[in-house]
Design an enzyme around this catalytic site. Structure first.
Site, mmCIF file in Angstrom:
data_model
loop_
_atom_site.group_PDB
_atom_site.id
_atom_site.type_symbol
_atom_site.label_atom_id
_atom_site.label_comp_id
_atom_site.label_asym_id
_atom_site.label_seq_id
_atom_site.Cartn_x
_atom_site.Cartn_y
_atom_site.Cartn_z
ATOM 1 N N ASP A 135 0.876 -1.171 0.000
ATOM 2 C CA ASP A 135 0.000 0.000 0.000
ATOM 3 C C ASP A 135 0.912 1.220 0.000
ATOM 4 O O ASP A 135 1.534 1.547 1.010
ATOM 5 C CB ASP A 135 -0.878 -0.027 1.267
ATOM 6 C CG ASP A 135 -1.710 1.245 1.436
ATOM 7 O OD1 ASP A 135 -1.678 2.101 0.534
ATOM 8 O OD2 ASP A 135 -2.385 1.371 2.483
ATOM 9 N N LYS A 146 2.844 11.153 -3.351
ATOM 10 C CA LYS A 146 1.796 10.527 -4.164
ATOM 11 C C LYS A 146 0.975 11.566 -4.921
ATOM 12 O O LYS A 146 0.488 11.305 -6.020
ATOM 13 C CB LYS A 146 0.891 9.717 -3.236
ATOM 14 C CG LYS A 146 -0.057 8.768 -3.930
ATOM 15 C CD LYS A 146 -0.718 7.905 -2.883
ATOM 16 C CE LYS A 146 -1.712 6.935 -3.485
ATOM 17 N NZ LYS A 146 -2.281 6.082 -2.411
ATOM 18 N N GLU A 167 -7.303 0.472 -4.509
ATOM 19 C CA GLU A 167 -7.261 0.356 -3.044
ATOM 20 C C GLU A 167 -8.558 -0.199 -2.442
ATOM 21 O O GLU A 167 -8.514 -1.113 -1.617
ATOM 22 C CB GLU A 167 -6.896 1.715 -2.427
ATOM 23 C CG GLU A 167 -5.413 2.033 -2.636
ATOM 24 C CD GLU A 167 -5.072 3.513 -2.524
ATOM 25 O OE1 GLU A 167 -5.934 4.300 -2.094
ATOM 26 O OE2 GLU A 167 -3.938 3.877 -2.882
ATOM 27 N N ASP A 215 -13.964 4.549 1.533
ATOM 28 C CA ASP A 215 -12.542 4.783 1.789
ATOM 29 C C ASP A 215 -12.282 6.283 1.906
ATOM 30 O O ASP A 215 -12.252 7.000 0.905
ATOM 31 C CB ASP A 215 -11.729 4.172 0.629
ATOM 32 C CG ASP A 215 -10.221 4.384 0.777
ATOM 33 O OD1 ASP A 215 -9.789 5.086 1.708
ATOM 34 O OD2 ASP A 215 -9.478 3.842 -0.065
#
Lengths: 173, 613
Positions: B21, B84, B182, B204
């Site tokens: 992850d 990211k 994800e 999420d």
């Protein structure tokens, strides 16, 4: 290879979608690229192609409207492409009706009257179902001109419903 | 399968496969050990989460994780966090100067950070350092080589961002088996753990993004039904809401950067305390700001409602209602907030599942997928079927987007469409590939352009170009164009140098809803303009070739009609009036057309015997 061939079916207007979905899962388990992640490039490519064909066939066959259009296409009339759909002449009275409804919908859009627009869409949904049923009957007895005419109607009516859905989605946010 | 591999590759043992992850704030590596997905701790201690922070030292050394975090304050430009958010982006796309006080190297293409100790680095390289650290961690846990990984990405990552993530894996010496969304990874962790069947939603909510996915698990096949989200919404917004109230309470109208930084940190800590306590407070320069959980819940309510909109849209795309959902999986640190949990419960009418640590669930799911892809013994257990998050289309006449593949289509997939040439003697066709939900090209993300040339000279409408989009199991697109009469062909894999920003995706989605009506009108106008151009070209051609069939007065009138239509086509913004004008010119042309037809028939008849005609 037709979409029906991919699932080993003979072309049909009525399908058991639940069973089709089960078959999709079983065939995916057999052919999906993930099953061959460690295999050589050629095997992986073949898996990719088979799964692509599977997904594309499922997308068409699970939906009764797309399925009917596809059966008509197998009989030589492709209403999916703008170019050939434009060749199909709809009767003037129908086009006038569409125009008149469109004006009404424009009015409702302006007034942001989602409820009335939904009521219109429901009414049109019933007409669309009826036209689809007539198209299926025509396809069963190989009456291509009648099927083309009825699916032409379905095409117009679907667009109309899509517009109402867009309006609803807008209201939702 | 196994035997086959051994024959092919006898000298290259693949080692262990892991799931990673690669998060905005923290990263984590996990693997399936003795059939159980397990997160791997750092060798120096029990800490599992690796802060996604990389420090470049003067001496050329690189520090990753906790030790880099300690240098954030003293060496901010040499210490990169939240990398990211820069993945797959160019300096041009960035409103990112506010993402950190970095020194960017000016120029086209990929973002570059100027850091201590040598050459500028790209986000791909920075991510590569994080991945390399995780790889080493896994190798010491296994005391063996780790060469293959499944890396997770937000469902809303586009082509460019996915490609950049894959490249980072490669830089770290990892073969990327699969980029896994994800939420899908999280669902996989739950689905297999609980041996569940049915339809699940994954909610999420991370630091900066919100993703919702609807998945169905039946007969060992995990099928993603739809995905959606809001890529500019997360826990950071909760912190900002607290800071804003604190500033108001302190009467500070123009806070300094240091004050904002201190307040954000204090606000986040105060928020986290609220998870356990009914009241919390923060201090700034000796002053105290206290607030209750009810205050905080009120501040974030509008933010939660935005997630509700995305949830309803995803349910609609899947053709489902909240009652169809068997379980709701929570992912991301922000789902620890009690108000988030009760909002989700109200939205779906059932309490959410949260018995797997939301910080670890994604990596655990990725580890399961890595195991499924490499371990032949587990191959029959489960299979993941994913979808594409954004629609893909082509520019057609008038700047209108023709969507070839709609969002939430199952992948891999392919879709072809035939386009005809527009002008007499046209020998090339420009292919412009775009991504997004809007109706017009100008509002969509441009992915690639190329030109199909070598079409033989033919009358307008005779040249037929088949354009095919193919998307593989990683969600990467390739496009092929082929002229059907000659077989002239051109193909590309779409590899943009920088992807769409999250904000752009979000903006595009929001816009498509806000401007739906606006779009429709512009689209209709564009269509009528194309039609007018075609009718005008045809009319002029007939005047040139068959104008002698009209008497001078008829001819004059027809020419005036042509001119009037042309003027209107250029000036009007009303598609209906343009449509009427086209119709009028058509009516006016009818007698003319009949005479032309008669002439054509008599010409054709010459030289034929009655029988053969």
């Amino acid at each position: 290879m037709t979409h029906f061939d991919v699932f080993g079916l003979t072309p049909a207007l009525e399908l058991d979608v639940k069973a089709l979905e089960q078959q999709l899962r079983a065939l995916s388990l057999e052919f999906h690229p993930d099953r061959f992640a460690q295999a050589d490039a050629r095997t992986r490519l073949a898996a990719l192609e088979k799964t692509t064909a599977l997904n594309d066939a499922f997308k068409v066959l699970r939906d009764p409207v797309k399925r009917a259009f596809y059966v008509l296409k197998l009989k030589g009339v492709d209403l999916d492409s703008e170019a050939s759909a434009a060749q199909v002449k709809m009767p003037l009275s129908f086009l006038e009706e569409v125009m008149e409804r469109r004006e009404r919908l424009e009015g409702l859009k302006h007034a942001r009257d989602v409820e009335q627009a939904r009521a219109m869409a429901d009414e049109i949904e019933r007409e669309k179902s009826a036209a689809l049923e007539r198209a299926k009957v025509a396809l069963e007895r190989d009456d291509v001109p009648e099927a083309t005419h009825q699916l032409g109607r379905v095409r117009y009516l679907s667009r109309f419903i899509e517009e109402v859905e867009a309006l609803e989605e807008e209201a939702l946010s | 399968m196994k035997g086959f591999l051994q024959i092919h590759d006898p000298l290259k043992p693949k080692g262990h496969a892991v799931g990673i992850d690669l998060g905005t704030t923290n990263s984590l590596v996990a693997a399936v050990i003795n059939g159980k997905p397990t997160s791997l701790a750092a060798d120096e201690g029990d800490e599992r989460l690796l802060p996604s922070v990389v420090h470049y030292a003067q001496n050329g050394g690189v520090l990753v994780g906790k030790r880099a975090v300690e240098l954030l304050a003293t060496a901010p430009t040499d210490t990169i966090k939240s990398v990211k958010r820069f993945m797959g982006k160019s300096l041009g796309d960035l409103e990112t100067k506010k993402l950190g006080a970095y020194q960017f190297v000016e120029g086209q293409g990929v973002v570059r950070f100027q850091v201590a100790g040598g050459q500028p680095v790209t986000p791909i390289e920075v991510s590569g350092e994080i991945l390399r650290t995780l790889k080493r961690r896994a190798e010491s846990a296994f005391a063996g080589k780790v060469e293959q990984a499944v890396i997770t990405v937000p469902a809303y990552f586009d082509d460019g961002q996915r490609q950049a993530t894959k490249d980072a894996g490669r830089l770290a010496g990892l073969e990327v088996l699969r980029l896994l969304n994800e939420p899908t990874a999280a669902a996989l962790a739950y689905g297999l753990d609980k041996n569940a069947q049915g339809t699940f939603a994954v909610y999420d909510l991370g630091g900066g993004t919100f993703d919702i996915s609807i998945l169905e698990l039946v007969d060992g096949v995990f099928q993603v039904k739809s995905v959606g989200g809001d890529s500019a919404l997360g826990g950071d917004d909760f912190d900002r809401a607290i800071v804003q109230r604190a500033l108001e309470a302190f009467g500070i109208t123009e806070p300094s950067n240091t004050q904002i930084a201190q307040l954000l940190q204090a606000g986040r800590a105060a928020k986290e305390r609220l998870t356990e306590l009914p009241e919390s407070s923060l201090t700034l320069d000796g002053r105290v700001f206290s607030f209750t959980r009810a205050d905080f819940d009120g501040w974030i309510a509008p933010l939660l409602q935005k997630t509700g909109v995305a949830v309803r849209r995803a349910l609609k795309d899947a053709g489902l209602t909240p009652a169809d959902i068997k379980g709701v999986v929570l992912v991301g640190g922000s789902t620890r907030v009690p108000a988030v949990r009760s909002y989700v419960e109200a939205l779906f009418g059932k309490p959410p599942l949260a018995d797997i640590d939301p910080d670890q669930v994604v990596a655990l799911g990725a580890a399961i997928q890595a195991d499924l892809l490499t371990n032949a013994d587990r191959q029959d257990e489960v299979l993941l079927l994913d979808v594409i998050p954004l629609s893909l289309g082509l520019e057609t006449m008038g700047g209108v987007v023709e969507k070839l593949i709609h969002r939430n289509s199952a992948i891999p997939t392919a879709q072809g469409q035939v386009f005809t040439t527009f002008q007499d003697g046209q020998t090339g066709m420009d292919i412009h590939v775009v991504q997004g939900e809007r109706e017009l090209v100008q509002d969509s993300r441009s992915l690639a352009r190329f030109r199909l040339s070598g079409i033989p000279s033919m009358p307008a409408g005779m040249g037929r170009v088949q354009v095919t989009f193919s998307i593989d199991a990683d969600g990467i697109l390739s496009v092929k164009a082929k002229e059907q009469t000659t077989g002239v062909e051109q193909a590309i894999t779409v590899k943009p140098t920088h992807g769409l920003t999250d904000e752009e995706v979000e903006q595009m989605l929001l816009d498509s809803i806000e401007h739906g009506e606006d779009d429709m009108q512009r689209r209709q106008l564009a269509e009528q303009q194309v039609e007018a151009t075609r009718v005008l070209a045809d009319a002029r051609k007939q005047l040139r070739e068959n104008g002698d069939l009209l008497d001078p007065e008829e001819r004059k009138r027809f020419e005036l009609g042509v001119e009037a239509l042309e003027a209107l086509a250029q000036s009007t913004t009303d598609h209906a009036s343009l449509k009427n004008a086209i119709h009028e010119l058509d009516e006016q042309a009818r007698p003319f057309v009949e005479r032309i037809m008669n002439r054509a028939i008599s010409k054709a008849a010459v030289g034929h015997t009655i029988e053969s005609f």
